[in-house]
Scaffold this motif. Sequence first.
Motif: not given
Length: 506
Positions: A152-155, A162-167, A243-249
């Motif tokens: 859940i938190p990672m989702f 995230g990036g452009e295709n994060r969803v 690729v889509e996750a933020p750096t921390g993710g």
Amino acid sequence: MQSTISTLPPYLSLAIWVPVLFGILVLALGRDEKAGFTRVLSLIGAGVSFLVTLPLVQHFDNAAHGMQFVEKTPWIGRFNILYSLGIDGLSLWFVPLTAFITVIVVISAWQVIEKRVAQYMGAFLILSGLMIGVFAAMDGLLFYFFFEATLIPMFIIIGVWGGENRVYASFKFFLYTFFGSLLTLVAIIYLYNVSGGSFDIQTWHKLPLTMKEQTFIFLAFLMAFAVKVPMFPVHTWLPDVHVEAPTGGSAVLAAIMLKLGAYGFLRFSLPIAPDASRNLSGFMITLSLIAVIYIGLVALVQKDMKKLVAYSSIAHMGFVTLGFFMFIDPTLQGSGMAMQGGIMQMISHGFISAAMFLSIGALYDRAHSRQIADYGGVVNRMPKFAAFFIFFSMANCGLPATSGFVGEFMVILGAVQYNFWIGLLAATALIFGAAYSLWMAKRVIFGKVANHHVDELTDINKREFFMFAVLAIVVLAMGLYPAPFTDTMQTSVADLLTHVAQTKLP
């Protein structure tokens, strides 16, 4: 092995719930208009959460058999579900590792995350506690609760920051890992019924199951753990998500979440279904070698730095599963070498993969590109960063005196003892690892300044320097002196291998 209730303070409960409570506190008190306070509170929470894990290492008895720091409290009495916690040499180091990486992630996001700061920091703190719960749970349903709750938190982290295709990436991550776990729930319920109404994992280790039952249970757990590792061929979600996750993710996903699946093999698959594990070991070794060699070759042709490191993570985790399933007579000297190497690789990869993704994130924050072709000559503008990047790239390909070498070397030694040709195939991965890591470093760091974006780069600041320096010190220290890690796991590995060697068929 039986475990006794610990007379020490509830260190494991503190390790789990302190970050969760701080996460809730950050969500309640944090506001974007007072982002500075939110960041400081998050760092305090992450720091305290890390400090409460240190007594586990301090008071751990290397020679003791069974679980330590055991806590047992009735949870759902009607179904005999317990809040049961404990760790041994197989799980000890993943608790402080998780808390440590959370501290690093909070520091890395200090200036990068400007909107929804409280939600970002709070999600990582809560995620940290849930992941520690996976490593500490000794009740099957409690394990499943923590294992699934981490999604859940990672989702949210991927889907919001995230990036452009994060969803797309967040749903792909959730669906792959969630559906992979459904059969695991069926296996847990089956074991509950077979054991006479117990969710206690240690009770399940003693069940005399038929080969048919063991095979079903092994394959059911494999569905969840193989996706989480991820193993070939269910690895395809990882590069897209990274690729889509933020750096921390990306850092937490590679450093900790991938380890949840590998840890599941140690805690569930091997001890509950030892005969099926031995019977299917050839299948598991084959999949691991494919990951080590084929995925290493796939990494070579990547143009995106994050994708390259994501594929390298799959290859490195192939070493982990390879080490787990090469069963050697436990009476022979060095029989636990491969399994210890696999666990060492998990710990080492936690530090190195986090460092690699944070390094790529530092570049992306400045140039807003992850494409290798968009860089070149970075050393001319960012000499401090370049030094760290080269060091972490060397560690990623297993340079001696770094932590990356220790685990891979131990797995290869164990593989040669098990079968020379398997050892030879595994050793080729060192060549591929050096090829893709150094190829990326050469094209990004060295040469003349390739474009104006690189010419405008500024070197890392004091906060980033501190973050990378701490990671570099840990990677170097673990490579030069791995004994504190190997000594704690030796007894537990020997016990597990002895248990697997003894047939449980009725």
